[in-house]
Design a protein around this motif. Structure first.
Motif, PDB file in Angstrom:
ATOM      1  N   ILE A 142      -0.165  33.453   3.082  1.00  0.00           N
ATOM      2  CA  ILE A 142      -0.293  32.365   3.723  1.00  0.00           C
ATOM      3  C   ILE A 142      -1.714  32.145   4.593  1.00  0.00           C
ATOM      4  CG2 ILE A 142       0.541  31.174   5.932  1.00  0.00           C
ATOM      5  CD1 ILE A 142       3.248  32.584   5.148  1.00  0.00           C
ATOM      6  N   ALA A 143      -2.274  33.264   4.959  1.00  0.00           N
ATOM      7  CA  ALA A 143      -3.438  32.938   5.598  1.00  0.00           C
ATOM      8  C   ALA A 143      -4.498  32.641   4.565  1.00  0.00           C
ATOM      9  CB  ALA A 143      -4.002  34.474   6.373  1.00  0.00           C
ATOM     10  N   ARG A 144      -4.681  33.272   3.484  1.00  0.00           N
ATOM     11  CA  ARG A 144      -5.787  32.830   2.611  1.00  0.00           C
ATOM     12  C   ARG A 144      -5.442  31.414   2.251  1.00  0.00           C
ATOM     13  NH1 ARG A 144      -5.182  38.535  -0.352  1.00  0.00           N
ATOM     14  NH2 ARG A 144      -6.673  39.623   0.601  1.00  0.00           N
ATOM     15  N   LYS A 145      -4.179  30.892   1.827  1.00  0.00           N
ATOM     16  CA  LYS A 145      -4.007  29.456   1.279  1.00  0.00           C
ATOM     17  C   LYS A 145      -4.643  28.618   2.437  1.00  0.00           C
ATOM     18  CE  LYS A 145      -0.129  27.073   1.375  1.00  0.00           C
ATOM     19  NZ  LYS A 145       1.387  27.125   1.271  1.00  0.00           N
ATOM     20  N   ASN A 146      -4.448  28.951   3.821  1.00  0.00           N
ATOM     21  CA  ASN A 146      -4.816  28.161   4.795  1.00  0.00           C
ATOM     22  C   ASN A 146      -6.191  28.090   5.204  1.00  0.00           C
ATOM     23  OD1 ASN A 146      -2.297  26.416   5.864  1.00  0.00           O
ATOM     24  ND2 ASN A 146      -1.504  28.284   5.343  1.00  0.00           N
ATOM     25  N   ALA A 147      -6.983  29.095   4.746  1.00  0.00           N
ATOM     26  CA  ALA A 147      -8.525  29.367   5.328  1.00  0.00           C
ATOM     27  C   ALA A 147      -9.263  28.039   4.763  1.00  0.00           C
ATOM     28  CB  ALA A 147      -9.029  30.543   4.610  1.00  0.00           C
ATOM     29  N   PRO A 148      -9.212  27.672   3.574  1.00  0.00           N
ATOM     30  CA  PRO A 148      -9.966  26.296   3.309  1.00  0.00           C
ATOM     31  C   PRO A 148      -9.363  25.105   4.024  1.00  0.00           C
ATOM     32  CG  PRO A 148      -8.598  27.245   1.484  1.00  0.00           C
ATOM     33  CD  PRO A 148      -8.475  28.090   2.421  1.00  0.00           C
ATOM     34  N   ILE A 149      -8.096  25.046   4.444  1.00  0.00           N
ATOM     35  CA  ILE A 149      -7.789  23.717   4.941  1.00  0.00           C
ATOM     36  C   ILE A 149      -8.379  23.820   6.513  1.00  0.00           C
ATOM     37  CG2 ILE A 149      -5.581  22.660   5.873  1.00  0.00           C
ATOM     38  CD1 ILE A 149      -4.318  23.958   3.646  1.00  0.00           C
ATOM     39  N   VAL A 150      -8.258  25.194   7.191  1.00  0.00           N
ATOM     40  CA  VAL A 150      -8.946  24.999   8.551  1.00  0.00           C
ATOM     41  C   VAL A 150     -10.353  24.514   8.607  1.00  0.00           C
ATOM     42  CG1 VAL A 150      -9.280  26.862  10.376  1.00  0.00           C
ATOM     43  CG2 VAL A 150      -7.096  26.749   9.405  1.00  0.00           C
ATOM     44  N   ALA A 151     -10.937  25.252   7.345  1.00  0.00           N
ATOM     45  CA  ALA A 151     -12.560  24.972   7.498  1.00  0.00           C
ATOM     46  C   ALA A 151     -12.868  23.540   7.249  1.00  0.00           C
ATOM     47  CB  ALA A 151     -12.898  25.723   6.198  1.00  0.00           C
ATOM     48  N   ALA A 152     -11.999  23.087   6.340  1.00  0.00           N
ATOM     49  CA  ALA A 152     -12.241  21.378   6.238  1.00  0.00           C
ATOM     50  C   ALA A 152     -12.000  20.957   7.701  1.00  0.00           C
ATOM     51  CB  ALA A 152     -11.289  20.851   4.974  1.00  0.00           C
ATOM     52  N   ASN A 153     -10.788  21.049   8.238  1.00  0.00           N
ATOM     53  CA  ASN A 153     -10.447  20.607   9.470  1.00  0.00           C
ATOM     54  C   ASN A 153     -11.517  20.992  10.695  1.00  0.00           C
ATOM     55  OD1 ASN A 153      -8.204  19.611   8.435  1.00  0.00           O
ATOM     56  ND2 ASN A 153      -6.730  21.270   9.414  1.00  0.00           N
ATOM     57  N   LEU A 154     -12.264  21.755  10.531  1.00  0.00           N
ATOM     58  CA  LEU A 154     -13.337  21.975  11.477  1.00  0.00           C
ATOM     59  C   LEU A 154     -14.774  21.481  10.813  1.00  0.00           C
ATOM     60  CD1 LEU A 154     -12.741  25.910  12.266  1.00  0.00           C
ATOM     61  CD2 LEU A 154     -12.518  23.889  13.731  1.00  0.00           C
ATOM     62  N   GLY A 155     -14.931  20.991   9.862  1.00  0.00           N
ATOM     63  CA  GLY A 155     -15.867  20.210   9.105  1.00  0.00           C
ATOM     64  C   GLY A 155     -16.888  21.260   8.748  1.00  0.00           C
TER      65      GLY A 155
END
Ligand SMILES: C[S@@+](CC[C@H](N)C(=O)[O-])C[C@H]1O[C@@H](n2cnc3c(N)ncnc32)[C@H](O)[C@@H]1O
Length: 395
Positions: free
Chosen positions: A101-114
Motif C-alpha cells: 500500500i505504501a509503495r503504491k501511494n508513493a508516486p501519488i503523494v510525490a505528484a500531489n506535492l509537485g
C-alpha cells in the motif's frame, strides 16, 4: 513464547488490518485536513500510530529520515513534505501488505506535492536488523512500533548504529507505569494490541540511553487505557547521538538555573541550583542541547546565581494543606534524577506519588514538559486535606 511466533502474529495482525482497513490503536493528533490535501485515503485509513512524530515539525528540509515500522506510510509521507524534494525518507516494515500500500501511494503523494519523483522509498526489514547503512540518518521516527518488537534493546542499538553523529530520534510509543505481567507478555494476541510488549517508561528510556543516546526527553504524553490496573500511555520522546568529545569550546562550568533544586545529568554529574559545576567537553555538548540548555547558564568562569538573579527559577510549595488524590508523577528526562523545592526526588521513569500541592507545582511551565502524570485512584478518594509542616512541606 518464541520471538518468531510473536513476530508472525504481529505481522499477520497488521496484514489483516491493512487489507480490511479496520480501526486500531491509539491517540494521535494529526492535522487530518492538511494530510488529506496530499495523502490518499487508502493510507490515512490505516494509520495505526500513537502520536505524530513527523508532524511535530522536528523534521528539517534536506534531511534523511528513517521511519521504523512505516505501515501504510502516513509519517513517511508527512516527512516527505517536510524534508522537501532535496530530502530523503526511508520507511521500513516487515509486513508485505503494508509495504504494497505504501509503495503504491508513493508516486501519488510525490505528484500531489509537485515533486518530479518520489523522495520516499519503502524497504522490507525488521526493526532489530534495519536495512540501512551505518551513520546515514539525520532523524529516526517511529510511531507505535517498538513495543511490538520482541528484542527492544536490539532495536535501540540498531537506531544508534544508523543515526548520523549529531542525529536524533523522535519516537512515539506505548509504555506502561509498571512492568507488564507475564500473563499478558505470553498472550500472543495482545502483542498486536500494543499491550503485551510495552516496556515501563523507565526501561524504555534506559534502553535508549544504554544504546548511547543522550538528552532523552519528553515531547508529548497522552493517557491511553488502564487494563488490570496497569496504566498504558503514549509518549513521544526525543534524544540525540552526540559527537564524541572533540568539541572545542571555552565553556568550563554549568550553573543550574532551576526550577529543579538539584539534578543529576545523564553523564552522572550532580548540579545544585545556583552553584557552578565544572564540566567536561562531553557535558558542554550535552547541556547545550534543547531542552537542557534552558536549565543552565554555561560559562568559562565559575558563575553563582542567587534568588535575586533573573536567571534563577524556582516554584516553591505554598503554605497550605494538601490532599492526596491518586496522582503519580514520572520524570521523563532530560535528567536521570531531579529534586524539587519540597524534597521530592524523581528518578527517570519511576512513578512518585504526589499530593495536590505538588501537582500544582509540577503543572507549572518549568516542570510540566518533563513529567508524565497519571491518576491511579479509583472512584473512592476522599481527598481530605492533610495539614502541612510550618515550612509548607507536607509530603
Ligand atoms: C501499529 S502499526 C504502526 C504503523 C505506522 N507507523 C503508523 O503510524 O500507522 C505497526 C507497524 O509496524 C510493523 N512492525 C511491527 N513490528 C515490526 C518489527 N519488529 N520490524 C518491522 N516492522 C514491524 C507492522 O508491520 C506495522 O505495519
Amino acid at each position: 513464547m518464541a520471538t518468531d511466533e510473536i513476530t508472525q502474529k504481529v505481522s499477520d495482525r497488521y496484514a489483516r488490518a491493512a487489507s480490511t482497513g479496520e480501526q486500531m490503536c491509539c491517540p494521535t493528533n494529526y492535522d487530518m485536513a492538511s494530510l488529506q490535501s496530499f495523502i490518499p485515503d487508502e493510507v490515512l485509513k490505516i494509520s495505526y500510530g500513537c502520536g505524530t512524530p513527523a508532524g511535530l515539525k522536528t523534521v528539517s528540509p534536506g534531511e534523511t529520515v528513517l521511519d521504523i515500522g512505516s505501515g501504510g506510510g502516513i509519517d513517511c509521507f508527512e516527512a516527505s513534505r517536510l524534508v522537501g524534494p532535496a530530502g530523503h525518507v526511508i520507511g521500513i516494515d516487515m509486513t508485505d501488505t503494508m509495504l504494497d500500500i505504501a509503495r503504491k501511494n508513493a508516486p501519488i503523494v510525490a505528484a500531489n506535492l509537485g515533486y518530479t519523483s518520489s523522495n520516499v522509498e519503502f524497504r522490507k526489514g525488521m526493526a532489530d536488523a534495519i536495512p540501512v547503512n551505518d551513520g546515514t540518518v539525520d532523524l529516526i521516527i517511529s510511531n507505535c512500533v517498538i513495543n511490538l518488537a520482541p528484542d527492544k534493546r536490539k532495536v535501540f542499538r540498531e537506531m544508534f548504529r544508523v543515526a548520523k553523529v549529531g542525529g536524533r530520534f523522535t519516537i512515539s510509543d506505548i509504555v506502561a507505569d509498571q512492568p507488564v505481567p507475564q500473563y499478558l507478555v505470553h498472550d500472543a494476541d495482545k502483542w498486536g494490541d500494543c499491550l503485551s510488549g510495552a516496556l515501563t517508561l523507565s526501561d524504555y528510556i534506559a534502553g535508549m540511553a544504554g544504546a548511547g543516546f543522550l538528552g532523552i526527553h519528553l515531547i508529548k504524553f497522552s493517557p491511553w487505557q488502564v487494563i488490570d490496573s496497569i496504566y498504558f500511555f503514549s509518549v513521544t520522546l526525543t534524544g540525540y547521538k552526540l559527537p564524541a568529545s572533540s568539541y572545542q569550546s571555552d565553556i568550563r562550568y554549568a550553573t543550574l538555573r532551576g526550577p529543579f533544586s538539584r539534578v543529576v545529568d545523564e553523564l552522572g554529574t550532580t548540579h545544585l541550583r545556583g552553584i557552578p559545576q565544572p564540566i567536561t567537553p562531553d557535558a558542554v555538548c550535552l547541556l547545550s542541547q534543547a531542552p537542557l540548555a534552558s536549565h543552565f547558564v554555561l560559562s568559562s568562569d565559575p558563575l553563582w546565581l542567587d534568588r535575586a538573579d533573573d536567571r534563577w527559577t524556582a516554584v516553591y510549595p505554598v503554605d497550605a494543606p494538601c490532599a492526596w488524590q491518586g496522582h503519580f508523577a514520572m520524570l521523563a528526562g532530560p535528567f536521570a534524577e531531579a529534586a524539587d523545592d519540597d524534597h521530592h526526588v524523581y528518578r527517570r521513569g519511576e512513578p512518585v506519588e504526589i499530593c495536590s500541592k505538588t501537582l500544582t507545582v509540577l503543572e507549572t511551565d518549568g516542570y510540566a514538559p518533563h513529567f508524565a502524570i497519571i491518576n491511579r485512584a479509583g472512584q473512592n478518594v476522599s481527598g481530605g486535606a492533610v495539614t502541612c509542616a510550618p515550612n509548607g512541606a507536607c509530603c
